[in-house]
Design a protein around this motif. Structure first.
Motif, PDB file in Angstrom:
ATOM      1  N   SER A   2      53.738  23.475   5.140  1.00 12.94           N
ATOM      2  CA  SER A   2      52.539  23.516   5.968  1.00 12.94           C
ATOM      3  C   SER A   2      52.155  24.963   6.263  1.00 12.94           C
ATOM      4  CB  SER A   2      52.769  22.758   7.279  1.00 12.94           C
ATOM      5  OG  SER A   2      51.663  22.896   8.132  1.00 12.94           O
ATOM      6  N   GLY A   3      53.118  25.782   6.588  1.00 14.83           N
ATOM      7  CA  GLY A   3      52.846  27.188   6.846  1.00 14.83           C
ATOM      8  C   GLY A   3      52.296  27.896   5.627  1.00 14.83           C
ATOM      9  N   ILE A   4      52.832  27.535   4.447  1.00 14.95           N
ATOM     10  CA  ILE A   4      52.364  28.153   3.213  1.00 14.95           C
ATOM     11  C   ILE A   4      50.918  27.774   2.927  1.00 14.95           C
ATOM     12  CG2 ILE A   4      52.621  28.042   0.698  1.00 14.95           C
ATOM     13  CD1 ILE A   4      55.636  28.033   1.114  1.00 14.95           C
ATOM     14  N   SER A   5      50.573  26.482   3.112  1.00 16.42           N
ATOM     15  CA  SER A   5      49.203  26.054   2.839  1.00 16.42           C
ATOM     16  C   SER A   5      48.219  26.716   3.791  1.00 16.42           C
ATOM     17  CB  SER A   5      49.095  24.532   2.933  1.00 16.42           C
ATOM     18  OG  SER A   5      49.397  24.080   4.240  1.00 16.42           O
ATOM     19  N   VAL A   6      48.611  26.902   5.046  1.00 12.30           N
ATOM     20  CA  VAL A   6      47.746  27.585   6.009  1.00 12.30           C
ATOM     21  C   VAL A   6      47.588  29.049   5.610  1.00 12.30           C
ATOM     22  CG1 VAL A   6      47.539  28.378   8.401  1.00 12.30           C
ATOM     23  CG2 VAL A   6      48.236  26.031   7.924  1.00 12.30           C
ATOM     24  N   PHE A   7      48.675  29.686   5.222  1.00 10.32           N
ATOM     25  CA  PHE A   7      48.628  31.085   4.796  1.00 10.32           C
ATOM     26  C   PHE A   7      47.684  31.271   3.606  1.00 10.32           C
ATOM     27  CE2 PHE A   7      50.526  33.948   1.532  1.00 10.32           C
ATOM     28  CZ  PHE A   7      50.140  35.153   2.089  1.00 10.32           C
ATOM     29  N   VAL A   8      47.795  30.406   2.595  1.00  9.57           N
ATOM     30  CA  VAL A   8      46.939  30.511   1.419  1.00  9.57           C
ATOM     31  C   VAL A   8      45.476  30.295   1.795  1.00  9.57           C
ATOM     32  CG1 VAL A   8      46.354  29.422  -0.799  1.00  9.57           C
ATOM     33  CG2 VAL A   8      48.732  29.911  -0.237  1.00  9.57           C
ATOM     34  N   GLN A   9      45.221  29.344   2.710  1.00  8.20           N
ATOM     35  CA  GLN A   9      43.849  29.090   3.126  1.00  8.20           C
ATOM     36  C   GLN A   9      43.252  30.301   3.846  1.00  8.20           C
ATOM     37  OE1 GLN A   9      42.204  26.079   2.362  1.00  8.20           O
ATOM     38  NE2 GLN A   9      40.454  27.363   2.881  1.00  8.20           N
ATOM     39  N   VAL A  10      44.047  30.961   4.690  1.00  7.97           N
ATOM     40  CA  VAL A  10      43.578  32.154   5.394  1.00  7.97           C
ATOM     41  C   VAL A  10      43.273  33.265   4.391  1.00  7.97           C
ATOM     42  CG1 VAL A  10      44.201  33.979   7.018  1.00  7.97           C
ATOM     43  CG2 VAL A  10      44.774  31.603   7.546  1.00  7.97           C
ATOM     44  N   ALA A  11      44.175  33.449   3.415  1.00  5.94           N
ATOM     45  CA  ALA A  11      43.963  34.493   2.408  1.00  5.94           C
ATOM     46  C   ALA A  11      42.721  34.193   1.574  1.00  5.94           C
ATOM     47  CB  ALA A  11      45.192  34.615   1.516  1.00  5.94           C
ATOM     48  N   ASP A  12      42.525  32.921   1.212  1.00  5.26           N
ATOM     49  CA  ASP A  12      41.374  32.537   0.390  1.00  5.26           C
ATOM     50  C   ASP A  12      40.058  32.692   1.149  1.00  5.26           C
ATOM     51  OD1 ASP A  12      42.826  31.953  -1.854  1.00  5.26           O
ATOM     52  OD2 ASP A  12      42.928  29.801  -1.494  1.00  5.26           O
ATOM     53  N   SER A  13      40.054  32.292   2.411  1.00  2.48           N
ATOM     54  CA  SER A  13      38.805  32.285   3.179  1.00  2.48           C
ATOM     55  C   SER A  13      38.427  33.668   3.692  1.00  2.48           C
ATOM     56  CB  SER A  13      38.916  31.312   4.360  1.00  2.48           C
ATOM     57  OG  SER A  13      39.925  31.728   5.255  1.00  2.48           O
ATOM     58  N   GLY A  14      39.421  34.538   3.823  1.00  6.77           N
ATOM     59  CA  GLY A  14      39.130  35.898   4.265  1.00  6.77           C
ATOM     60  C   GLY A  14      39.121  36.096   5.766  1.00  6.77           C
ATOM     61  N   SER A  15      39.331  35.037   6.541  1.00  7.03           N
ATOM     62  CA  SER A  15      39.387  35.194   7.993  1.00  7.03           C
ATOM     63  C   SER A  15      40.092  34.006   8.621  1.00  7.03           C
ATOM     64  CB  SER A  15      37.980  35.341   8.590  1.00  7.03           C
ATOM     65  OG  SER A  15      37.349  34.084   8.721  1.00  7.03           O
ATOM     66  N   PHE A  16      40.684  34.250   9.785  1.00  6.76           N
ATOM     67  CA  PHE A  16      41.355  33.183  10.526  1.00  6.76           C
ATOM     68  C   PHE A  16      40.332  32.160  11.013  1.00  6.76           C
ATOM     69  CE2 PHE A  16      44.694  36.122  10.199  1.00  6.76           C
ATOM     70  CZ  PHE A  16      45.891  35.566  10.646  1.00  6.76           C
ATOM     71  N   ALA A  17      39.151  32.649  11.402  1.00  5.19           N
ATOM     72  CA  ALA A  17      38.133  31.751  11.943  1.00  5.19           C
ATOM     73  C   ALA A  17      37.656  30.760  10.888  1.00  5.19           C
ATOM     74  CB  ALA A  17      36.959  32.559  12.486  1.00  5.19           C
ATOM     75  N   ARG A  18      37.332  31.262   9.691  1.00  2.00           N
ATOM     76  CA  ARG A  18      36.871  30.369   8.633  1.00  2.00           C
ATOM     77  C   ARG A  18      37.966  29.418   8.191  1.00  2.00           C
ATOM     78  NH1 ARG A  18      33.789  34.910   6.941  1.00  2.00           N
ATOM     79  NH2 ARG A  18      35.459  35.660   5.595  1.00  2.00           N
ATOM     80  N   ALA A  19      39.193  29.911   8.130  1.00  2.66           N
ATOM     81  CA  ALA A  19      40.313  29.056   7.732  1.00  2.66           C
ATOM     82  C   ALA A  19      40.513  27.925   8.741  1.00  2.66           C
ATOM     83  CB  ALA A  19      41.588  29.882   7.602  1.00  2.66           C
ATOM     84  N   SER A  20      40.400  28.232  10.039  1.00  4.06           N
ATOM     85  CA  SER A  20      40.574  27.199  11.063  1.00  4.06           C
ATOM     86  C   SER A  20      39.518  26.112  10.927  1.00  4.06           C
ATOM     87  CB  SER A  20      40.532  27.823  12.460  1.00  4.06           C
ATOM     88  OG  SER A  20      39.255  28.381  12.737  1.00  4.06           O
ATOM     89  N   GLU A  21      38.274  26.508  10.587  1.00  7.67           N
ATOM     90  CA  GLU A  21      37.209  25.516  10.384  1.00  7.67           C
ATOM     91  C   GLU A  21      37.501  24.646   9.166  1.00  7.67           C
ATOM     92  OE1 GLU A  21      33.625  27.702  10.016  1.00  7.67           O
ATOM     93  OE2 GLU A  21      33.597  28.403  12.106  1.00  7.67           O
ATOM     94  N   GLN A  22      37.931  25.262   8.090  1.00  7.84           N
ATOM     95  CA  GLN A  22      38.199  24.522   6.866  1.00  7.84           C
ATOM     96  C   GLN A  22      39.404  23.603   6.997  1.00  7.84           C
ATOM     97  OE1 GLN A  22      38.574  27.887   4.283  1.00  7.84           O
ATOM     98  NE2 GLN A  22      36.364  28.229   4.103  1.00  7.84           N
ATOM     99  N   LEU A  23      40.371  23.993   7.815  1.00  2.84           N
ATOM    100  CA  LEU A  23      41.586  23.204   7.995  1.00  2.84           C
ATOM    101  C   LEU A  23      41.467  22.182   9.124  1.00  2.84           C
ATOM    102  CD1 LEU A  23      44.182  26.107   7.633  1.00  2.84           C
ATOM    103  CD2 LEU A  23      43.880  24.205   6.018  1.00  2.84           C
ATOM    104  N   GLY A  24      40.421  22.311   9.955  1.00  6.23           N
ATOM    105  CA  GLY A  24      40.276  21.419  11.097  1.00  6.23           C
ATOM    106  C   GLY A  24      41.271  21.723  12.202  1.00  6.23           C
TER     107      GLY A  24
END
Length: 307
Positions: A6-28
């Motif tokens: 779970s931590g790895i998938s969140v990390f990859v999403q943050v790296a892909d999206s370029g920001s914590f804010a966008r990653a949080s929206e995409q991950l719900g």
């Protein structure tokens, strides 16, 4: 183990999206939850994964290395799940593929055309383009790309192998000008650089005996932005060229070109299959990727290789 994934998938999403804010929206998830997950991951690994400022964030060197490994792990998991879910289904529908012009014509097309012959319910729409294609905008299922992936965010990438280059010249040129035995002799020869980017010649890259990579800037009176044209100019005796082995193998076999600088390994690039991370990969994409991974190594070494 689940928490780690779970931590790895969140990390990859943050790296892909370029920001914590966008990653949080995409991950719900809340931004706080995403931040805490990354903090726990950094604490467990004992390294900082992101450089953070009030305006921007970027991966650290350790973060970049970890990201590339995690991306491969998640891609393998997704592929394994997809294979179990669709192992009993034959590929159907139109497979839309983008590939560089020469690599596509010599290496990709023979593999995928052969694949469609074995799967009569599958259609192939193969488009050749040397520019970077937006997979989502142009509705491309799968792209084959050479070298670094500048737009890897949101993409799954699988390596298809790598190829070397051949430094070569026509026997007529070598008979007239002599055969260089060391890189230091190249400036005294007519070289045929490949000028892909706005007329700027691509450097020739060589691996040293200790594993380092050196770049050798070459100049010449003739600069061409097409690799096939460079190969033909070399055959005509216009100078020394550095070309992909998959392009010039037949010319080397026939004696039209001769390798020079045999003590120096000329480096090419890696080749990747990439597809969108956003969509579930249909069976035709999975079958095509597996076929390319199996057959491309031989093609990169010799485009007329039988399979």
């Amino acid at each position: 183990m689940v928490d780690r994934l779970s931590g790895i998938s969140v990390f990859v999403q943050v790296a892909d999206s370029g920001s914590f804010a966008r990653a949080s929206e995409q991950l719900g998830l809340t931004r706080s939850a995403v931040g805490k997950t990354i903090a726990r991951l950094e604490e467990r690994l004992g390294v900082r994964l992101f450089n953070r400022t009030t305006r921007a964030q970027s991966l650290t060197d350790e973060g970049q290395s970890f990201y590339e490994r995690c991306q491969r792990i998640l891609a393998d998991i997704q592929a394994a799940e997809a294979a179990l879910g669709g192992s009993d289904r034959s590929p159907t529908g139109v497979l839309r593929v983008s590939a560089p012009v020469l690599l596509g014509r010599l290496c990709v097309a023979p593999i995928l055309v052969g694949l469609t012959r074995r799967h009569p319910s599958m259609e192939l729409d193969l488009r050749f383009a040397d520019h970077l294609v937006d997979l989502v905008e142009e509705r491309i299922d799968l792209a084959v790309r050479i070298g670094p992936l500048p737009d890897r965010a949101g993409l799954i990438a699988r390596s298809l192998d790598a190829f070397d280059m051949a430094v070569c010249a026509a026997p007529t040129y070598l008979a007239t000008r002599g055969c260089p035995s060391d890189l230091s002799e190249l400036p005294s020869h007519d070289c045929l650089p490949y000028a892909r980017r706005g007329g700027r010649a691509e450097p020739w890259r060589f691996a040293t005996k200790d594993g380092a990579v050196i770049e050798f800037a070459v100049g010449g009176r003739i600069r061409l932005d097409d690799l096939e044209a460079v190969a033909e100019a070399a055959v005509d005796g216009a100078g020394i060229a550095c070309l992909p082995t998959w392009l010039v193998d037949s010319r080397l076999q026939s004696g039209q070109l001769v390798r020079v600088l045999n003590d120096h390994r000329a480096l090419g690039n890696s080749v990747y299959a990439v597809w969108s991370q956003a969509a579930h990969a249909p069976s035709r994409v999975r079958v095509a990727v597996n076929e390319l991974r199996q057959c491309m190594p031989a093609r990169l070494a010799r485009p007329d290789a039988a399979h």
